[in-house]
Design a protein around this motif. Sequence first.
Motif, PDB file in Angstrom:
ATOM      1  N   CYS A 260      81.796-108.645 -32.840  1.00 57.11           N
ATOM      2  CA  CYS A 260      80.716-109.416 -33.458  1.00 57.11           C
ATOM      3  C   CYS A 260      79.599-109.590 -32.432  1.00 57.11           C
ATOM      4  O   CYS A 260      79.842-109.983 -31.281  1.00 57.11           O
ATOM      5  CB  CYS A 260      81.247-110.774 -33.912  1.00 57.11           C
TER       6      CYS A 260
ATOM      7  N   SER B  32      75.731-112.200 -39.512  1.00 58.38           N
ATOM      8  CA  SER B  32      76.497-113.435 -39.356  1.00 58.38           C
ATOM      9  C   SER B  32      77.950-113.065 -39.103  1.00 58.38           C
ATOM     10  O   SER B  32      78.385-111.940 -39.401  1.00 58.38           O
ATOM     11  CB  SER B  32      76.398-114.321 -40.607  1.00 58.38           C
ATOM     12  N   ALA B  33      78.701-114.010 -38.586  1.00 57.55           N
ATOM     13  CA  ALA B  33      80.124-113.761 -38.365  1.00 57.55           C
ATOM     14  C   ALA B  33      80.854-113.555 -39.686  1.00 57.55           C
ATOM     15  O   ALA B  33      81.802-112.760 -39.757  1.00 57.55           O
ATOM     16  CB  ALA B  33      80.738-114.920 -37.584  1.00 57.55           C
ATOM     17  N   ALA B  34      80.407-114.240 -40.741  1.00 56.07           N
ATOM     18  CA  ALA B  34      81.040-114.050 -42.053  1.00 56.07           C
ATOM     19  C   ALA B  34      80.842-112.617 -42.545  1.00 56.07           C
ATOM     20  O   ALA B  34      81.766-111.997 -43.089  1.00 56.07           O
ATOM     21  CB  ALA B  34      80.473-115.053 -43.056  1.00 56.07           C
TER      22      ALA B  34
ATOM     23  N   ALA C 289      83.119-110.314 -40.611  1.00 57.82           N
ATOM     24  CA  ALA C 289      84.495-110.356 -41.107  1.00 57.82           C
ATOM     25  C   ALA C 289      84.649-109.568 -42.396  1.00 57.82           C
ATOM     26  O   ALA C 289      85.660-108.876 -42.598  1.00 57.82           O
ATOM     27  CB  ALA C 289      84.928-111.808 -41.310  1.00 57.82           C
TER      28      ALA C 289
ATOM     29  N   ASP D 224      78.327-121.872 -33.029  1.00 54.58           N
ATOM     30  CA  ASP D 224      78.785-122.231 -34.367  1.00 54.58           C
ATOM     31  C   ASP D 224      79.359-121.052 -35.141  1.00 54.58           C
ATOM     32  O   ASP D 224      79.858-121.218 -36.260  1.00 54.58           O
ATOM     33  CB  ASP D 224      77.662-122.899 -35.165  1.00 54.58           C
ATOM     34  N   GLN D 225      79.308-119.832 -34.568  1.00 51.02           N
ATOM     35  CA  GLN D 225      79.858-118.639 -35.217  1.00 51.02           C
ATOM     36  C   GLN D 225      81.188-118.198 -34.593  1.00 51.02           C
ATOM     37  O   GLN D 225      81.901-117.376 -35.160  1.00 51.02           O
ATOM     38  CB  GLN D 225      78.861-117.486 -35.097  1.00 51.02           C
TER      39      GLN D 225
ATOM     40  N   SER E 139      84.094-119.634 -34.146  1.00 49.83           N
ATOM     41  CA  SER E 139      85.356-119.958 -34.822  1.00 49.83           C
ATOM     42  C   SER E 139      85.645-119.014 -35.976  1.00 49.83           C
ATOM     43  O   SER E 139      86.815-118.784 -36.312  1.00 49.83           O
ATOM     44  CB  SER E 139      85.342-121.407 -35.308  1.00 49.83           C
ATOM     45  N   THR E 140      84.616-118.450 -36.597  1.00 58.18           N
ATOM     46  CA  THR E 140      84.835-117.512 -37.699  1.00 58.18           C
ATOM     47  C   THR E 140      85.558-116.264 -37.207  1.00 58.18           C
ATOM     48  O   THR E 140      86.501-115.768 -37.840  1.00 58.18           O
ATOM     49  CB  THR E 140      83.496-117.119 -38.347  1.00 58.18           C
TER      50      THR E 140
ATOM     51  N   SER F 278      89.119-117.258 -36.129  1.00 56.83           N
ATOM     52  CA  SER F 278      89.975-117.506 -37.294  1.00 56.83           C
ATOM     53  C   SER F 278      90.398-116.203 -37.954  1.00 56.83           C
ATOM     54  O   SER F 278      91.547-116.058 -38.387  1.00 56.83           O
ATOM     55  CB  SER F 278      89.236-118.383 -38.309  1.00 56.83           C
ATOM     56  N   TRP F 279      89.469-115.247 -38.030  1.00 61.96           N
ATOM     57  CA  TRP F 279      89.822-113.939 -38.614  1.00 61.96           C
ATOM     58  C   TRP F 279      90.951-113.297 -37.818  1.00 61.96           C
ATOM     59  O   TRP F 279      91.916-112.787 -38.384  1.00 61.96           O
ATOM     60  CB  TRP F 279      88.603-113.026 -38.641  1.00 61.96           C
TER      61      TRP F 279
END
Length: 235
Positions: free
Chosen positions: A156, A177-179, A182, A209-210, A212-213, A216-217
């Motif tokens: 990322c 974005s990190a989302a 993912a 703020d990105q 943790s995404t 978590s993945w």
Amino acid sequence: MTRYFADYAWLGGDQVSDRVLIEVDGERITAVSAGQDRPADAIHLAGVTVPGLANAHSHAFHRALRGRTHRGGGTFWTWREDMYAVAGRLDPDSYHALARATYAEMALAGITCVGEFHYVHHTPDGTPYPESNALGEALIAAAADAGIRITLLDTCYLTGGFGVDLQGPQVRFTDGSAANWAERVDRLTAPAHARIGAAIHSVRAVPADQLSTVASWAHEHGTPLHFHMSEQRAE
């Protein structure tokens, strides 16, 4: 169960052991013992056997930078300009060729698995390829061609620095974005010689703020999580 009998093998320390029996069940070494007699069904390994080495952090396309980055002594920043110039010219075919050569050299040196820190994801203007993971799949294919196992550490990369927008070749590194990162990585598939891992390029390239995404993945998928913890003093 497959058994190998090595005349000599390095098992750690400052000397080799002789008459080493190595037992393998599927993809796992289950037992290693020295001073054994050679079983009739064991595959003979002549000479000295050394465990395969692992390269935990590779940038395959950097192979193209050899001999090109040390003008006037060079700095991190002059090196980075040259690296970005190479990154800006990559396409799936040239990346595959560079990576295949890099991984073949690793295999010849005794490296049997590689962690590829992969952040060149899209076309030079940042538009996704029709196959969104074309460059990552080129790396996986290159590893297969070279006969090496790979963990594709899909990276990322969102900003050009602390509060700095992406510029030039960096635009092809980002999913926005990190989302989105993912979502793209979820579409990657791993053949038998490969696995998919997650990576954060650096704290300057992924805002707090990105983070943790991505973490978590990796946790949800049971994969490695890798990052440049401190690539330069400012970090």
